[in-house]
Write an enzyme that holds these catalytic residues in place. Structure first.
Site, PDB file in Angstrom:
ATOM      1  N   VAL A 210       8.276   0.881 -10.027  1.00  0.00           N
ATOM      2  CA  VAL A 210       9.662   1.273 -10.271  1.00  0.00           C
ATOM      3  C   VAL A 210      10.485   0.153 -10.904  1.00  0.00           C
ATOM      4  O   VAL A 210      11.644   0.368 -11.258  1.00  0.00           O
ATOM      5  CB  VAL A 210      10.343   1.789  -8.988  1.00  0.00           C
ATOM      6  CG1 VAL A 210       9.661   3.038  -8.477  1.00  0.00           C
ATOM      7  CG2 VAL A 210      10.419   0.709  -7.923  1.00  0.00           C
TER       8      VAL A 210
ATOM      9  N   SER B 263       5.142  -1.576  -7.637  1.00  0.00           N
ATOM     10  CA  SER B 263       3.912  -0.906  -7.195  1.00  0.00           C
ATOM     11  C   SER B 263       2.685  -1.227  -8.042  1.00  0.00           C
ATOM     12  O   SER B 263       1.566  -0.864  -7.652  1.00  0.00           O
ATOM     13  CB  SER B 263       4.118   0.608  -7.153  1.00  0.00           C
ATOM     14  OG  SER B 263       4.941   0.953  -6.061  1.00  0.00           O
TER      15      SER B 263
ATOM     16  N   TYR C 245       1.663   8.570  -9.357  1.00  0.00           N
ATOM     17  CA  TYR C 245       2.215   9.473  -8.335  1.00  0.00           C
ATOM     18  C   TYR C 245       2.093  10.926  -8.790  1.00  0.00           C
ATOM     19  O   TYR C 245       1.051  11.329  -9.301  1.00  0.00           O
ATOM     20  CB  TYR C 245       3.667   9.081  -8.006  1.00  0.00           C
ATOM     21  CG  TYR C 245       3.841   7.619  -7.777  1.00  0.00           C
ATOM     22  CD1 TYR C 245       3.105   6.966  -6.782  1.00  0.00           C
ATOM     23  CD2 TYR C 245       4.685   6.848  -8.560  1.00  0.00           C
ATOM     24  CE1 TYR C 245       3.241   5.599  -6.561  1.00  0.00           C
ATOM     25  CE2 TYR C 245       4.820   5.480  -8.354  1.00  0.00           C
ATOM     26  CZ  TYR C 245       4.095   4.863  -7.356  1.00  0.00           C
ATOM     27  OH  TYR C 245       4.237   3.517  -7.162  1.00  0.00           O
TER      28      TYR C 245
ATOM     29  N   TYR D  56       4.451  -6.292   2.676  1.00  0.00           N
ATOM     30  CA  TYR D  56       4.458  -5.281   1.616  1.00  0.00           C
ATOM     31  C   TYR D  56       5.631  -5.473   0.657  1.00  0.00           C
ATOM     32  O   TYR D  56       5.474  -5.428  -0.567  1.00  0.00           O
ATOM     33  CB  TYR D  56       4.503  -3.893   2.256  1.00  0.00           C
ATOM     34  CG  TYR D  56       4.678  -2.751   1.277  1.00  0.00           C
ATOM     35  CD1 TYR D  56       3.640  -2.354   0.444  1.00  0.00           C
ATOM     36  CD2 TYR D  56       5.898  -2.075   1.201  1.00  0.00           C
ATOM     37  CE1 TYR D  56       3.815  -1.310  -0.449  1.00  0.00           C
ATOM     38  CE2 TYR D  56       6.068  -1.033   0.311  1.00  0.00           C
ATOM     39  CZ  TYR D  56       5.032  -0.653  -0.508  1.00  0.00           C
ATOM     40  OH  TYR D  56       5.196   0.382  -1.394  1.00  0.00           O
TER      41      TYR D  56
ATOM     42  N   LYS E 139       0.029  -2.946  -6.125  1.00  0.00           N
ATOM     43  CA  LYS E 139      -0.898  -2.218  -5.260  1.00  0.00           C
ATOM     44  C   LYS E 139      -2.334  -2.275  -5.781  1.00  0.00           C
ATOM     45  O   LYS E 139      -3.288  -2.174  -5.003  1.00  0.00           O
ATOM     46  CB  LYS E 139      -0.441  -0.769  -5.110  1.00  0.00           C
ATOM     47  CG  LYS E 139       0.912  -0.628  -4.417  1.00  0.00           C
ATOM     48  CD  LYS E 139       1.444   0.793  -4.470  1.00  0.00           C
ATOM     49  CE  LYS E 139       2.830   0.903  -3.852  1.00  0.00           C
ATOM     50  NZ  LYS E 139       3.397   2.271  -3.958  1.00  0.00           N
TER      51      LYS E 139
END
Length: 310
Positions: free
Chosen positions: A261, A68, A243, A195, A71
């Site tokens: 992760v 992530s 998050y 993705y 992103k």
């Protein structure tokens, strides 16, 4: 009076020694088969500063799946393509829920809270993919990351991508829910294929720290996006980059950061440095346990924090 900066190499060596001695290393992301077998005893850290040599310690030259953290780079591409029109499809607020939660997406009718939770990142990738092929989109992403890092060796790990495609059922559910509300413009399999490959970008801590320099700003930093956009991306990293653990990271570290992760964290000291840390074991938020602890030590010892020195 400004806090005197300690010599960085001995500091990183000390932080690495503490991390390697830790008995509680967290838990690897075993729900992705290719990540389940990663050695949890690895730890690396690197600091990049504009115009200066990259300082690193531990396993900072070992490639890992940035997941992530990617992103951040896809968000930069999406803002370059759509500008503020992106915010009609994804919000800018912390979620307070896990990164793959369906709850808020259902309550808010297919409008994801921010571009760093999975639903928001899927929308962001979908926005960049629109009018292009997955190959073109991933090529643009790799060119951006390579330009930011000054390194052409960065690539996508196909085994990790295939592993995520085979097991990413919740992400498929999120994509279909977005589609049901008209917030997915491409077929789900195309957007998710892009993705998952985006998340499978593989980098070392040294490469990731250098790639993060475009968010540092100031003299000598890469000029890949505008200063106004740097400010906004850093703001989202601070409030949403970890998050439902974003508040905890801000409290403990006090810097914009984006986790993955795979165990990586990219943090930015505005105007000063980009820092990458990697330790595969995750805490209960899904963020690197030892990476977070290392960043907390580093911020305390250097005084690097947007809220001022401790």
């Amino acid at each position: 009076m400004a806090q005197a900066l300690p010599p960085l190499q001995p500091l990183l060596d000390e932080i690495t020694e503490v991390a390697r001695a830790s008995e509680n290393r967290g838990k690897v992301a075993d729900y992705i088969p290719e990540l389940a077998g990663v050695d949890p005893d690895q730890f690396g850290i690197a600091i990049a500063r504009p115009g200066q040599p990259t300082v690193m310690a531990g396993d900072a030259q070992v490639p890992f799946s940035i997941q992530s953290v990617s992103k951040v780079f896809m968000l930069a591409l999406a803002l370059g393509k759509l500008g503020d029109r992106l915010w009609s499809r994804v919000g800018r607020e912390p979620s307070g829920h896990s990164f793959d939660s369906m709850l808020l997406l259902e309550l808010e009718k297919g409008y994801p809270r921010n571009p760093f939770i999975n639903a928001g990142a899927i929308v962001t990738t979908d926005a960049v993919l629109q009018g292009a092929t997955p190959r073109e989109t991933l090529g643009a992403l790799l060119r951006f990351i390579r330009a930011a890092a000054g390194d052409e060796a960065i690539h996508i790990n196909e085994r990790v991508a295939r592993s995520e495609i085979a097991t990413g059922h919740r992400n498929f559910a999120l994509a279909h829910y977005l589609l049901s509300h008209g917030n997915l413009k491409n077929p789900p399999e195309l957007t998710l294929g892009t993705y998952f490959h985006q998340c499978a970008v593989e980098m070392t801590c040294a490469q990731l720290a250098n790639a993060g320099l475009f968010l540092v700003g100031g003299a000598g930093a890469p000029r890949l996006v505008s200063q106004a956009r740097i400010r906004r991306i850093n703001a989202l990293m601070m409030t949403c980059g970890h998050y439902d653990g974003s508040g905890d990271y801000a409290f403990r570290v006090g810097l914009p950061g984006k986790s993955g992760v795979g165990g990586g964290i990219l943090s930015v000291v505005p105007g000063v440095a980009a820092i990458a840390v990697w330790s595969p074991g995750l805490n209960h938020y899904g963020n690197s346990k030892l990476g977070t602890e290392a960043m907390e030590q580093l911020a305390a010892r250097t005084g690097w924090s947007v809220f001022g020195p401790t």
